[in-house]
Design a protein around this motif. Structure first.
Motif, PDB file in Angstrom:
ATOM      1  N   TYR A 184       0.840  -1.196   0.000  1.00  0.00           N
ATOM      2  CA  TYR A 184       0.000   0.000   0.000  1.00  0.00           C
ATOM      3  C   TYR A 184       0.877   1.248   0.000  1.00  0.00           C
ATOM      4  O   TYR A 184       1.830   1.372   0.784  1.00  0.00           O
ATOM      5  CB  TYR A 184      -0.897  -0.004   1.237  1.00  0.00           C
ATOM      6  CG  TYR A 184      -1.737   1.247   1.403  1.00  0.00           C
ATOM      7  CD1 TYR A 184      -2.735   1.555   0.499  1.00  0.00           C
ATOM      8  CD2 TYR A 184      -1.535   2.119   2.479  1.00  0.00           C
ATOM      9  CE1 TYR A 184      -3.512   2.692   0.645  1.00  0.00           C
ATOM     10  CE2 TYR A 184      -2.307   3.248   2.643  1.00  0.00           C
ATOM     11  CZ  TYR A 184      -3.304   3.541   1.727  1.00  0.00           C
ATOM     12  OH  TYR A 184      -4.065   4.662   1.875  1.00  0.00           O
ATOM     13  N   LEU A 185       0.575   2.164  -0.920  1.00  0.00           N
ATOM     14  CA  LEU A 185       1.274   3.443  -0.998  1.00  0.00           C
ATOM     15  C   LEU A 185       0.248   4.561  -0.920  1.00  0.00           C
ATOM     16  O   LEU A 185      -0.729   4.579  -1.670  1.00  0.00           O
ATOM     17  CB  LEU A 185       2.056   3.546  -2.308  1.00  0.00           C
ATOM     18  CG  LEU A 185       2.714   4.904  -2.595  1.00  0.00           C
ATOM     19  CD1 LEU A 185       3.792   5.221  -1.557  1.00  0.00           C
ATOM     20  CD2 LEU A 185       3.297   4.926  -4.008  1.00  0.00           C
ATOM     21  N   GLU A 186       0.494   5.498   0.007  1.00  0.00           N
ATOM     22  CA  GLU A 186      -0.390   6.657   0.139  1.00  0.00           C
ATOM     23  C   GLU A 186       0.448   7.918   0.016  1.00  0.00           C
ATOM     24  O   GLU A 186       1.471   8.075   0.690  1.00  0.00           O
ATOM     25  CB  GLU A 186      -1.110   6.635   1.481  1.00  0.00           C
ATOM     26  CG  GLU A 186      -2.054   7.806   1.689  1.00  0.00           C
ATOM     27  CD  GLU A 186      -2.771   7.722   3.024  1.00  0.00           C
ATOM     28  OE1 GLU A 186      -2.503   8.582   3.895  1.00  0.00           O
ATOM     29  OE2 GLU A 186      -3.568   6.778   3.203  1.00  0.00           O
ATOM     30  N   ILE A 187       0.010   8.826  -0.858  1.00  0.00           N
ATOM     31  CA  ILE A 187       0.714  10.087  -1.084  1.00  0.00           C
ATOM     32  C   ILE A 187      -0.275  11.224  -0.877  1.00  0.00           C
ATOM     33  O   ILE A 187      -1.296  11.302  -1.582  1.00  0.00           O
ATOM     34  CB  ILE A 187       1.312  10.151  -2.505  1.00  0.00           C
ATOM     35  CG1 ILE A 187       2.320   9.017  -2.712  1.00  0.00           C
ATOM     36  CG2 ILE A 187       1.965  11.506  -2.756  1.00  0.00           C
ATOM     37  CD1 ILE A 187       2.870   8.946  -4.124  1.00  0.00           C
ATOM     38  N   ASN A 188      -0.006  12.096   0.081  1.00  0.00           N
ATOM     39  CA  ASN A 188      -0.864  13.243   0.374  1.00  0.00           C
ATOM     40  C   ASN A 188      -0.077  14.533   0.174  1.00  0.00           C
ATOM     41  O   ASN A 188       0.986  14.729   0.789  1.00  0.00           O
ATOM     42  CB  ASN A 188      -1.379  13.187   1.817  1.00  0.00           C
ATOM     43  CG  ASN A 188      -2.371  12.061   2.027  1.00  0.00           C
ATOM     44  OD1 ASN A 188      -3.258  11.856   1.212  1.00  0.00           O
ATOM     45  ND2 ASN A 188      -2.201  11.309   3.106  1.00  0.00           N
TER      46      ASN A 188
ATOM     47  N   THR B 179       1.862 -10.239  -5.809  1.00  0.00           N
ATOM     48  CA  THR B 179       1.208  -9.237  -4.963  1.00  0.00           C
ATOM     49  C   THR B 179       0.968  -7.951  -5.731  1.00  0.00           C
ATOM     50  O   THR B 179       1.814  -7.520  -6.519  1.00  0.00           O
ATOM     51  CB  THR B 179       2.073  -8.947  -3.724  1.00  0.00           C
ATOM     52  OG1 THR B 179       2.323 -10.162  -3.042  1.00  0.00           O
ATOM     53  CG2 THR B 179       1.378  -7.978  -2.795  1.00  0.00           C
ATOM     54  N   ASP B 180      -0.185  -7.325  -5.512  1.00  0.00           N
ATOM     55  CA  ASP B 180      -0.489  -6.027  -6.099  1.00  0.00           C
ATOM     56  C   ASP B 180      -0.088  -4.911  -5.138  1.00  0.00           C
ATOM     57  O   ASP B 180       0.218  -5.147  -3.973  1.00  0.00           O
ATOM     58  CB  ASP B 180      -1.981  -5.918  -6.400  1.00  0.00           C
ATOM     59  CG  ASP B 180      -2.467  -7.005  -7.358  1.00  0.00           C
ATOM     60  OD1 ASP B 180      -1.695  -7.383  -8.252  1.00  0.00           O
ATOM     61  OD2 ASP B 180      -3.601  -7.464  -7.184  1.00  0.00           O
ATOM     62  N   VAL B 181      -0.131  -3.687  -5.639  1.00  0.00           N
ATOM     63  CA  VAL B 181       0.091  -2.501  -4.809  1.00  0.00           C
ATOM     64  C   VAL B 181      -1.106  -1.576  -4.992  1.00  0.00           C
ATOM     65  O   VAL B 181      -1.445  -1.198  -6.111  1.00  0.00           O
ATOM     66  CB  VAL B 181       1.385  -1.757  -5.199  1.00  0.00           C
ATOM     67  CG1 VAL B 181       1.564  -0.523  -4.312  1.00  0.00           C
ATOM     68  CG2 VAL B 181       2.598  -2.667  -5.077  1.00  0.00           C
ATOM     69  N   LEU B 182      -1.754  -1.242  -3.878  1.00  0.00           N
ATOM     70  CA  LEU B 182      -2.852  -0.281  -3.912  1.00  0.00           C
ATOM     71  C   LEU B 182      -2.266   1.104  -3.644  1.00  0.00           C
ATOM     72  O   LEU B 182      -1.600   1.309  -2.629  1.00  0.00           O
ATOM     73  CB  LEU B 182      -3.901  -0.623  -2.860  1.00  0.00           C
ATOM     74  CG  LEU B 182      -5.164   0.242  -2.884  1.00  0.00           C
ATOM     75  CD1 LEU B 182      -5.961  -0.014  -4.159  1.00  0.00           C
ATOM     76  CD2 LEU B 182      -6.034  -0.018  -1.665  1.00  0.00           C
ATOM     77  N   VAL B 183      -2.498   2.030  -4.550  1.00  0.00           N
ATOM     78  CA  VAL B 183      -1.925   3.372  -4.457  1.00  0.00           C
ATOM     79  C   VAL B 183      -3.054   4.389  -4.353  1.00  0.00           C
ATOM     80  O   VAL B 183      -3.961   4.413  -5.192  1.00  0.00           O
ATOM     81  CB  VAL B 183      -1.046   3.700  -5.684  1.00  0.00           C
ATOM     82  CG1 VAL B 183      -0.411   5.086  -5.525  1.00  0.00           C
ATOM     83  CG2 VAL B 183       0.026   2.638  -5.880  1.00  0.00           C
TER      84      VAL B 183
END
Length: 332
Positions: free
Chosen positions: A30-34, A107-111
Motif C-alpha cells: 500500500y502506498l499513500e501520497i498526500n 502481490t499487487d500494490v494499492l496506491v
C-alpha cells in the motif's frame, strides 16, 4: 454422500494438502501520497510481511524527489510501515512511480494519491505493469473499479474463507438450501464489514482470525458427523451456521480493507464496491464448485470409500493449524 461428492472430496483433499499453510498470502502492498503543501507530500509505504519475510519490493519515486524528513520505519507483525515527507519541484502530477521487484511477486500494490487541489485517485498496480503515473485529475470510476477488483482478489485469495464455503457446500443439499445458505453468509459478513469499517464496532483482529479458523474446523467436523450418519446443526439449519460464522468472516474482510484504507471523499463508494467485489468473487467460486460437482457426476469413476473422508480431514487439519498459529500470535 453421492458418488460425485466422493470424487470431489478426493480432489479437494489433494488440493487442500498442497496449499501453503497461510491464508491471505497475497495481501497487497500500500502506498499513500498526500500533498500537504504545493510540491510537498507525505508518503506512507506499507509492505506486507508473510511468514516473517517482508515483500521484496522497493519504492522508486521520480528522480527529482528529495526527502525533507528522514524515513520513520515501524515494524508490525504483518507489515513494515515507512513514513516520510518529500518535495518534488513542480509537483508529482503526471510523473511516474516504479515498484522495483514487484514483477517477481504475485502481490499487487494499492496506491492512493490526494492532491492539494482536491484531486484524488486510487489505483491498483499489478506485477505485470509494475509502475504508475500520478494522474492530474481524480476519477470516481477509478476508485470504484479499484476497490471492486480488490474485493474480488481478496475473496479469491482468502483460502480460509473459501474453505469455509466449500465445507458448507459439502454438507448442504438442494438448490433452495444452497441459495439460502449463501445468502445468509453474504448478509452476515456484509453487516459486520460495514459496521467495522465505519468504526461502529471494533473487534481485535487476532481473536477474529483465530475464530474464523475455528469456524472451518467446526464445519469440517460436521461433515464427518454426516458421514457417520449423524446429521449435525449445519445439516439441519445451514443458514443459521452460515449467518453466525458469516458475522465473524465479515470482521476478517474489514481487517483486509482497513489494511489499505478508504479514500476520505469516497468512503461509501469504495466500501460498496469492495463488498460487491467480494460477492462477485464468492459467487464465481460457488458457481465453479457446483459446476465441478455436476461434471464429476458424469465421469465414469469409482473412487474408494475412504476418499469421502479426505476432504473434511484435510480441510479441518489445515484450519486447526491456522487456529493454533493465530492463537500463538496472542503472545507475540
Amino acid at each position: 454422500m453421492t458418488r460425485a461428492l466422493l470424487r470431489l472430496g478426493l480432489w479437494l483433499g489433494l488440493l487442500a494438502c498442497a496449499l501453503v499453510a497461510q491464508a491471505h498470502e497475497s495481501r497487497p502492498a500500500y502506498l499513500e501520497i498526500n500533498e500537504v503543501a504545493p510540491g510537498r507530500y507525505g508518503v506512507l509505504w506499507r509492505t506486507p510481511i508473510n511468514a516473517g519475510m517482508r515483500l521484496p519490493v522497493l519504492l522508486a519515486l521520480p528522480d527529482d524527489v528529495r526527502d525533507i524528513t528522514k524515513p520513520s520505519i515501524r515494524e508490525l507483525s504483518d507489515s513494515r510501515v515507512e513514513r516520510r515527507l518529500v518535495e518534488s519541484p513542480g509537483g508529482l502530477a503526471g510523473k511516474r512511480i516504479d515498484f522495483v521487484g514487484l514483477q517477481a511477486t504475485i502481490t499487487d500494490v494499492l496506491v492512493r494519491v490526494q492532491l492539494a487541489d482536491g484531486g484524488q485517485s486510487t489505483t491498483l498496480v499489478r506485477p505485470s505493469a509494475a509502475w504508475m503515473e500520478i494522474p492530474r485529475t481524480r476519477s470516481g470510476v477509478e476508485v470504484a473499479r479499484t476497490y471492486m477488483a480488490y474485493g474480488v482478489e481478496h475473496i479469491l485469495g482468502g483460502v480460509d474463507h473459501l474453505l469455509f464455503v466449500t465445507a458448507l457446500l459439502l454438507i448442504v443439499r438442494g438448490g433452495r438450501r444452497i441459495v439460502a445458505t449463501v445468502t445468509a453468509f453474504t448478509v452476515a459478513h456484509s453487516l459486520t464489514l460495514v459496521a467495522a469499517t465505519l468504526g461502529w464496532v471494533h473487534v481485535p483482529s487476532p481473536p477474529v482470525e483465530a475464530i474464523i479458523a475455528l469456524s472451518i474446523v467446526f464445519v469440517a467436523v460436521e461433515i464427518v458427523h454426516g458421514l457417520q450418519g449423524r446429521a449435525g446443526l449445519t445439516a439441519r439449519a445451514p443458514w443459521l451456521v452460515a449467518f453466525c460464522f458469516g458475522l465473524l468472516h465479515g470482521f476478517g474482510f474489514a481487517g483486509a480493507l482497513a489494511a489499505v484504507g478508504l479514500p476520505e471523499n469516497a468512503i461509501p463508494m469504495a466500501l460498496l464496491c469492495f463488498n460487491v467485489g467480494v460477492e462477485i468473487g464468492q459467487l464465481l467460486f460457488v458457481g465453479i464448485l457446483l459446476a465441478a460437482i455436476a461434471l464429476l457426476r458424469r465421469l465414469p469413476l469409482s473412487p474408494p470409500r475412504w476418499s469421502s473422508w479426505v476432504a473434511p480431514y484435510a480441510i479441518g487439519g489445515i484450519a486447526a493449524f491456522w487456529m493454533l498459529q493465530r492463537v500463538m500470535t496472542f503472545w507475540g
